[in-house]
Design a protein around this motif. Structure first.
Motif, PDB file in Angstrom:
ATOM      1  N   ALA A  46       0.839  -1.194   0.000  1.00  0.00           N
ATOM      2  CA  ALA A  46       0.000   0.000   0.000  1.00  0.00           C
ATOM      3  C   ALA A  46       0.876   1.248   0.000  1.00  0.00           C
ATOM      4  CB  ALA A  46      -0.900   0.004   1.228  1.00  0.00           C
ATOM      5  N   LEU A  47       0.363   2.296  -0.599  1.00  0.00           N
ATOM      6  CA  LEU A  47       1.093   3.559  -0.589  1.00  0.00           C
ATOM      7  C   LEU A  47       1.109   4.120   0.827  1.00  0.00           C
ATOM      8  CD1 LEU A  47      -0.276   5.336  -3.787  1.00  0.00           C
ATOM      9  CD2 LEU A  47       1.968   4.303  -3.463  1.00  0.00           C
ATOM     10  N   PRO A  48       2.212   4.735   1.214  1.00  0.00           N
ATOM     11  CA  PRO A  48       2.226   5.380   2.533  1.00  0.00           C
ATOM     12  C   PRO A  48       1.248   6.559   2.535  1.00  0.00           C
ATOM     13  CG  PRO A  48       4.238   5.871   1.307  1.00  0.00           C
ATOM     14  CD  PRO A  48       3.471   4.881   0.499  1.00  0.00           C
ATOM     15  N   VAL A  49       0.646   6.800   3.678  1.00  0.00           N
ATOM     16  CA  VAL A  49      -0.314   7.890   3.819  1.00  0.00           C
ATOM     17  C   VAL A  49       0.312   8.952   4.722  1.00  0.00           C
ATOM     18  CG1 VAL A  49      -2.629   8.530   4.601  1.00  0.00           C
ATOM     19  CG2 VAL A  49      -2.245   6.293   3.555  1.00  0.00           C
ATOM     20  N   VAL A  50       0.362  10.185   4.224  1.00  0.00           N
ATOM     21  CA  VAL A  50       0.985  11.280   4.966  1.00  0.00           C
ATOM     22  C   VAL A  50       0.003  12.443   5.094  1.00  0.00           C
ATOM     23  CG1 VAL A  50       3.323  10.661   4.208  1.00  0.00           C
ATOM     24  CG2 VAL A  50       2.015  12.321   2.887  1.00  0.00           C
ATOM     25  N   PRO A  51       0.143  13.236   6.152  1.00  0.00           N
ATOM     26  CA  PRO A  51      -0.683  14.437   6.274  1.00  0.00           C
ATOM     27  C   PRO A  51      -0.366  15.425   5.142  1.00  0.00           C
ATOM     28  CG  PRO A  51       0.416  13.946   8.354  1.00  0.00           C
ATOM     29  CD  PRO A  51       1.002  13.039   7.318  1.00  0.00           C
ATOM     30  N   ALA A  55       3.088  16.090   2.791  1.00  0.00           N
ATOM     31  CA  ALA A  55       3.090  16.017   1.325  1.00  0.00           C
ATOM     32  C   ALA A  55       3.668  17.304   0.738  1.00  0.00           C
ATOM     33  CB  ALA A  55       1.679  15.776   0.803  1.00  0.00           C
ATOM     34  N   GLY A  56       3.292  18.447   1.298  1.00  0.00           N
ATOM     35  CA  GLY A  56       3.829  19.725   0.840  1.00  0.00           C
ATOM     36  C   GLY A  56       5.335  19.806   1.036  1.00  0.00           C
ATOM     37  N   ALA A  57       5.817  19.296   2.163  1.00  0.00           N
ATOM     38  CA  ALA A  57       7.253  19.299   2.429  1.00  0.00           C
ATOM     39  C   ALA A  57       7.985  18.409   1.427  1.00  0.00           C
ATOM     40  CB  ALA A  57       7.532  18.832   3.856  1.00  0.00           C
ATOM     41  N   ILE A  58       7.444  17.216   1.194  1.00  0.00           N
ATOM     42  CA  ILE A  58       8.073  16.290   0.246  1.00  0.00           C
ATOM     43  C   ILE A  58       8.190  16.944  -1.129  1.00  0.00           C
ATOM     44  CG2 ILE A  58       7.713  14.131  -1.044  1.00  0.00           C
ATOM     45  CD1 ILE A  58       6.567  12.961   1.603  1.00  0.00           C
ATOM     46  N   GLU A  59       7.139  17.629  -1.543  1.00  0.00           N
ATOM     47  CA  GLU A  59       7.138  18.263  -2.864  1.00  0.00           C
ATOM     48  C   GLU A  59       8.101  19.450  -2.945  1.00  0.00           C
ATOM     49  OE1 GLU A  59       3.013  19.079  -3.627  1.00  0.00           O
ATOM     50  OE2 GLU A  59       2.516  16.950  -3.481  1.00  0.00           O
ATOM     51  N   SER A  60       8.393  20.077  -1.817  1.00  0.00           N
ATOM     52  CA  SER A  60       9.248  21.267  -1.851  1.00  0.00           C
ATOM     53  C   SER A  60      10.742  20.952  -1.665  1.00  0.00           C
ATOM     54  CB  SER A  60       8.801  22.273  -0.796  1.00  0.00           C
ATOM     55  OG  SER A  60       9.078  21.790   0.503  1.00  0.00           O
ATOM     56  N   ILE A 104       7.616   6.161   7.325  1.00  0.00           N
ATOM     57  CA  ILE A 104       6.608   6.530   6.323  1.00  0.00           C
ATOM     58  C   ILE A 104       7.115   7.697   5.485  1.00  0.00           C
ATOM     59  CG2 ILE A 104       4.315   7.562   6.003  1.00  0.00           C
ATOM     60  CD1 ILE A 104       3.445   5.900   8.510  1.00  0.00           C
ATOM     61  N   PHE A 105       7.700   8.692   6.149  1.00  0.00           N
ATOM     62  CA  PHE A 105       8.239   9.852   5.430  1.00  0.00           C
ATOM     63  C   PHE A 105       9.336   9.415   4.459  1.00  0.00           C
ATOM     64  CE2 PHE A 105      11.505  13.032   4.818  1.00  0.00           C
ATOM     65  CZ  PHE A 105      10.761  14.114   4.364  1.00  0.00           C
ATOM     66  N   VAL A 116      -2.246  11.400   0.311  1.00  0.00           N
ATOM     67  CA  VAL A 116      -2.433  12.450   1.306  1.00  0.00           C
ATOM     68  C   VAL A 116      -3.678  12.091   2.106  1.00  0.00           C
ATOM     69  CG1 VAL A 116      -2.806  14.908   1.677  1.00  0.00           C
ATOM     70  CG2 VAL A 116      -1.367  14.146  -0.223  1.00  0.00           C
ATOM     71  N   GLU A 117      -3.504  12.030   3.436  1.00  0.00           N
ATOM     72  CA  GLU A 117      -4.646  11.651   4.263  1.00  0.00           C
ATOM     73  C   GLU A 117      -5.706  12.741   4.221  1.00  0.00           C
ATOM     74  OE1 GLU A 117      -3.405  10.997   8.298  1.00  0.00           O
ATOM     75  OE2 GLU A 117      -3.107  13.102   8.690  1.00  0.00           O
ATOM     76  N   LYS A 118      -6.934  12.280   4.259  1.00  0.00           N
ATOM     77  CA  LYS A 118      -8.056  13.206   4.282  1.00  0.00           C
ATOM     78  C   LYS A 118      -8.433  13.429   5.736  1.00  0.00           C
ATOM     79  CE  LYS A 118      -9.686  11.463  -0.088  1.00  0.00           C
ATOM     80  NZ  LYS A 118     -10.592  10.539  -0.737  1.00  0.00           N
ATOM     81  N   PRO A 119      -8.422  14.677   6.180  1.00  0.00           N
ATOM     82  CA  PRO A 119      -8.749  14.920   7.590  1.00  0.00           C
ATOM     83  C   PRO A 119     -10.223  14.635   7.872  1.00  0.00           C
ATOM     84  CG  PRO A 119      -8.542  17.003   6.415  1.00  0.00           C
ATOM     85  CD  PRO A 119      -8.160  15.913   5.451  1.00  0.00           C
ATOM     86  N   GLN A 120     -10.506  14.180   9.084  1.00  0.00           N
ATOM     87  CA  GLN A 120     -11.882  13.965   9.514  1.00  0.00           C
ATOM     88  C   GLN A 120     -12.587  15.309   9.553  1.00  0.00           C
ATOM     89  OE1 GLN A 120     -13.887  11.099  10.655  1.00  0.00           O
ATOM     90  NE2 GLN A 120     -15.364  12.729  10.380  1.00  0.00           N
ATOM     91  N   LEU A 121     -13.766  15.375   8.958  1.00  0.00           N
ATOM     92  CA  LEU A 121     -14.553  16.598   8.981  1.00  0.00           C
ATOM     93  C   LEU A 121     -15.678  16.468   9.998  1.00  0.00           C
ATOM     94  CD1 LEU A 121     -14.839  17.359   5.157  1.00  0.00           C
ATOM     95  CD2 LEU A 121     -13.262  18.364   6.815  1.00  0.00           C
ATOM     96  N   PHE A 122     -16.054  17.614  10.561  1.00  0.00           N
ATOM     97  CA  PHE A 122     -17.127  17.669  11.542  1.00  0.00           C
ATOM     98  C   PHE A 122     -18.075  18.798  11.180  1.00  0.00           C
ATOM     99  CE2 PHE A 122     -13.350  16.117  13.687  1.00  0.00           C
ATOM    100  CZ  PHE A 122     -13.822  15.026  14.397  1.00  0.00           C
ATOM    101  N   CYS A 123     -19.319  18.654  11.611  1.00  0.00           N
ATOM    102  CA  CYS A 123     -20.215  19.796  11.594  1.00  0.00           C
ATOM    103  C   CYS A 123     -20.515  20.118  13.060  1.00  0.00           C
ATOM    104  CB  CYS A 123     -21.474  19.537  10.775  1.00  0.00           C
ATOM    105  SG  CYS A 123     -22.421  18.104  11.234  1.00  0.00           S
TER     106      CYS A 123
END
Length: 189
Positions: A46-51, A55-60, A104-105, A116-123
């Motif tokens: 499986a692909l590693p999952v990162v916040p 992901a922004g840091a890896i790309e920069s 993972i990094f 890129v992990e999807k953050p939990q959303l709340f209402c």
């Protein structure tokens, strides 16, 4: 430790040796190519999952950096002037949570393949208004012109309306929410 983990750890070790001159870059590149050829077609991995911040840091970070250099750069950025480290501090903190995150990094950085992990959303359900209304639960919503309003939803129904505000935990933490209950939002709602 699995064979994959052993070989991956060896590759990371080699990248550090390149940095200090114990191994030449050509030898490292041959090992890196062999590793990826072997595991590239492995569909079980499986692909590693990162916040998102990671992901922004890896790309920069420049492609020619080793995993060791990348982590060193993050450390340097965090210890730089405060106005320069705002984007890097969450990455550093995530890496400091444990060796698993560091692995993972390294995997995500070296392969360039990750999710890129999807953050939990709340209402936000207003507690007092919902208690005093026998028929409706009241949720924070956006009205016309993005003005915040309360939207009534029939009790027993989940809020699926697009106007209901969906916020991450970080966004909620930065607000003064008062008398609201966090209600998790499922994917696709």
């Amino acid at each position: 430790m699995t064979k994959f983990e052993e070989e991956f750890n060896y590759l990371i070790e080699l990248s550090g040796k390149v940095l200090i001159g114990q191994v030449d870059a050509e030898a490292f590149e041959k090992n890196r190519i062999a590793f990826f050829e072997k595991y590239e077609t492995d569909q079980q991995q499986a692909l590693p999952v990162v916040p998102e911040c990671v992901a922004g840091a890896i790309e920069s970070i420049p492609d020619h950096y080793s995993a060791f250099e990348a982590i060193s750069l993050i450390n340097t950025k965090v210890n730089a002037l405060p106005e320069e480290n705002e984007d890097w501090l969450p990455v550093y903190n995530w890496l400091c949570e444990g060796i698993e995150n560091q692995d993972i990094f390294a995997l995500a950085f070296i392969t360039g393949k990750y999710e890129v992990e999807k953050p939990q959303l709340f209402c936000l359900k207003h507690i007092d208004m919902s208690k005093s209304d026998a028929h409706l639960n009241w949720y924070l919503a956006k009205g016309t012109d993005n003005v915040l309003i309360h939207q009534g939803i029939k009790k027993g129904k989940l809020p699926k309306l697009k106007c209901i505000l969906k916020l991450t935990q970080q966004e909620i933490d930065s607000m003064q929410t008062g008398s609201y209950e966090l209600v998790p939002v499922e994917d696709g709602e």
